[in-house]
Design a protein around this motif. Structure first.
Motif, mmCIF file in Angstrom:
data_model
loop_
_atom_site.group_PDB
_atom_site.id
_atom_site.type_symbol
_atom_site.label_atom_id
_atom_site.label_comp_id
_atom_site.label_asym_id
_atom_site.label_seq_id
_atom_site.Cartn_x
_atom_site.Cartn_y
_atom_site.Cartn_z
ATOM 1 N N HIS A 19 0.828 -1.214 0.000
ATOM 2 C CA HIS A 19 0.000 0.000 0.000
ATOM 3 C C HIS A 19 0.859 1.259 0.000
ATOM 4 O O HIS A 19 0.564 2.218 -0.709
ATOM 5 C CB HIS A 19 -0.925 0.011 1.216
ATOM 6 N N CYS A 22 2.277 1.797 -3.417
ATOM 7 C CA CYS A 22 1.219 2.255 -4.343
ATOM 8 C C CYS A 22 0.877 3.724 -4.086
ATOM 9 O O CYS A 22 0.705 4.496 -5.028
ATOM 10 C CB CYS A 22 -0.037 1.400 -4.197
ATOM 11 N N GLU A 29 -7.175 6.268 -7.416
ATOM 12 C CA GLU A 29 -7.504 4.980 -6.784
ATOM 13 C C GLU A 29 -7.381 3.800 -7.749
ATOM 14 O O GLU A 29 -6.914 2.731 -7.367
ATOM 15 C CB GLU A 29 -8.920 5.023 -6.187
ATOM 16 N N GLN A 30 -7.812 4.011 -8.996
ATOM 17 C CA GLN A 30 -7.767 2.914 -9.971
ATOM 18 C C GLN A 30 -6.316 2.492 -10.231
ATOM 19 O O GLN A 30 -5.995 1.297 -10.275
ATOM 20 C CB GLN A 30 -8.454 3.336 -11.276
ATOM 21 N N LYS A 32 -3.775 2.924 -8.255
ATOM 22 C CA LYS A 32 -3.251 2.289 -7.034
ATOM 23 C C LYS A 32 -3.688 0.826 -6.977
ATOM 24 O O LYS A 32 -2.903 -0.058 -6.640
ATOM 25 C CB LYS A 32 -3.770 3.030 -5.792
ATOM 26 N N LYS A 33 -4.952 0.607 -7.319
ATOM 27 C CA LYS A 33 -5.506 -0.753 -7.294
ATOM 28 C C LYS A 33 -4.779 -1.647 -8.318
ATOM 29 O O LYS A 33 -4.399 -2.778 -8.007
ATOM 30 C CB LYS A 33 -7.004 -0.693 -7.613
ATOM 31 N N GLN A 37 -2.371 -4.910 -7.401
ATOM 32 C CA GLN A 37 -2.579 -6.270 -7.921
ATOM 33 C C GLN A 37 -1.344 -6.777 -8.675
ATOM 34 O O GLN A 37 -0.977 -7.940 -8.575
ATOM 35 C CB GLN A 37 -3.801 -6.284 -8.842
ATOM 36 N N HIS B 21 -6.987 -5.546 2.286
ATOM 37 C CA HIS B 21 -7.398 -6.644 1.404
ATOM 38 C C HIS B 21 -7.426 -7.952 2.188
ATOM 39 O O HIS B 21 -6.469 -8.287 2.873
ATOM 40 C CB HIS B 21 -6.422 -6.777 0.232
ATOM 41 N N TYR B 29 -6.061 -12.057 -6.730
ATOM 42 C CA TYR B 29 -5.080 -11.264 -7.480
ATOM 43 C C TYR B 29 -3.977 -12.129 -8.113
ATOM 44 O O TYR B 29 -3.463 -11.795 -9.160
ATOM 45 C CB TYR B 29 -4.414 -10.213 -6.585
#
Lengths: 162, 205
Positions: A19, A22, A29-30, A32-33, A37, B21, B29
């Protein structure tokens, strides 16, 4: 030994590292997501080769920084970052004056290059210059020189936001 | 504020370790499709390896079913080129695979990614340029053989035809040269430059 369960357990415990990386490199936010992943996937692919001679957190920093720095996005213009708080969660609880100073430093860090951001992050995480050198692939002397330069730059740049 | 002071303030007010998460989400993921450039290159390499294998089979089939010297010559040339590509792509795939399995230091990671992209784009460009004269010669021979012995041969202006065909070849070579350069730059140009800048940044004290 290196099963999916082991990996999920370790990554769940250390997900704050991912986190932080990121938050440091992405603004919205997108993004970072997506990066989150991608880092988890990269870590999983390399997990079988993690021998445990380093701490899992140090290894995860390596993977996360490698993935973040080489992460491909179509909108490259976004790399000229705007404010994205590294530890933005800490801000609301601080006295107003202190808060402003911290926010100014956050903004100054956000202006740094991708490499300098990585160095600052590892420095804030209390890694020694030797460990930072190992993660970044440079000598500890080089880390010291770069950190001195970054500290001066941050001191000057943070004044702009006060 | 100095960076060290900032560090102390952060330590004093460090946020709790939050679990955003869940283990179930994280498990999801690791089974998704990767989006990074290096993984896209890996997928392209796999596709091209499969295409090479198909082309080799097609060439062997052509060799068997068309016992004509020029078809066999081109089938042989195609097999030779595809075998070379298979070896080159195989070596490149191994590099990508090794990169994925290891966790190199950031500087080495950057060097490897730059190397892989440069090698991949160089191969793409060179292969495009090599296939142009092969297609040109193949087209020339096919055209000649389709006229050979026919009534049209008597009134055929060879000089004009070869001049026209050569101009056509030069034109398409130029188009493909600039198109390939533009396409590679569009795909990887800015990204590659950005990676090189970062490598320069990490290497310069």
């Amino acid at each position: 030994m290196h099963t999916e369960t082991n990996f999920i357990q370790s990554i769940t415990q250390h997900q704050n590292i991912v986190h932080k990386v990121c938050n440091l490199y992405m603004n919205n936010e997108q993004d970072k997501k997506d990066l989150f992943q991608e880092i988890v996937l990269s870590a999983w692919k390399g997990f079988a080769n993690f021998k445990g001679d380093a701490k899992f957190s140090t290894w995860l920093y390596r993977v996360a920084l490698n993935t973040a720095i080489t992460f491909f996005r179509k909108e490259m213009k976004q790399l000229k970052t705007v404010y994205n708080g590294y530890y933005a969660d800490t801000l609301p609880d601080m006295p107003p004056n202190e808060n402003e100073q911290l926010a100014a430093m956050h903004k100054a860090i956000a202006e740094l290059s991708a490499i300098d951001k990585a160095l600052v992050m590892l420095y804030l995480e209390d890694y020694s210059y030797n460990d930072i050198g190992d993660i970044m692939g440079i000598s500890s002397n080089n880390v010291a020189v770069k950190m001195n330069r970054i500290k001066t730059k941050l001191k000057e740049n943070s004044k702009k936001y006060l | 504020m100095e960076l060290d002071e900032f560090k102390e303030r952060l330590k004093e007010n460090a946020p709790d370790e939050t679990v955003i998460h869940t283990a179930h989400e994280l498990q999801g993921y690791i089974h998704r499709r990767a989006a990074s450039s290096i993984k896209k290159i890996k997928r392209s390499i796999l596709f091209e390896l499969a295409a090479c294998a198909v082309f080799i089979i097609a060439s062997v089939w052509a060799w068997e079913h068309y016992p004509v010297s020029y078809v066999r010559a081109f089938a042989l040339l195609s097999v030779f080129l595809c075998c070379f590509l298979l070896l080159y792509l195989g070596a490149l795939y191994k590099k990508v695979w090794t990169y994925e399995k290891e966790a190199p230091a950031v500087r080495e990671g950057l060097q490897r990614v730059i190397g892989i992209i440069e090698q991949f784009t160089r191969l793409y460009f060179r292969f495009t340029m090599i296939t142009l004269p092969i297609a040109f010669i193949f087209g020339l021979i096919t055209g000649f053989l389709s006229l050979n012995g026919g009534a049209a041969m008597k009134s055929f202006n060879w000089q004009k035809a070869i001049f026209f065909y050569t101009c056509w070849f030069i034109f398409w070579s130029a188009v493909m040269y600039f198109f390939s350069k533009w396409y590679i730059k569009k795909l990887y140009g800015n990204y590659l430059q950005q990676l090189k800048d970062q490598l320069k940044d990490i290497e310069n004290g």
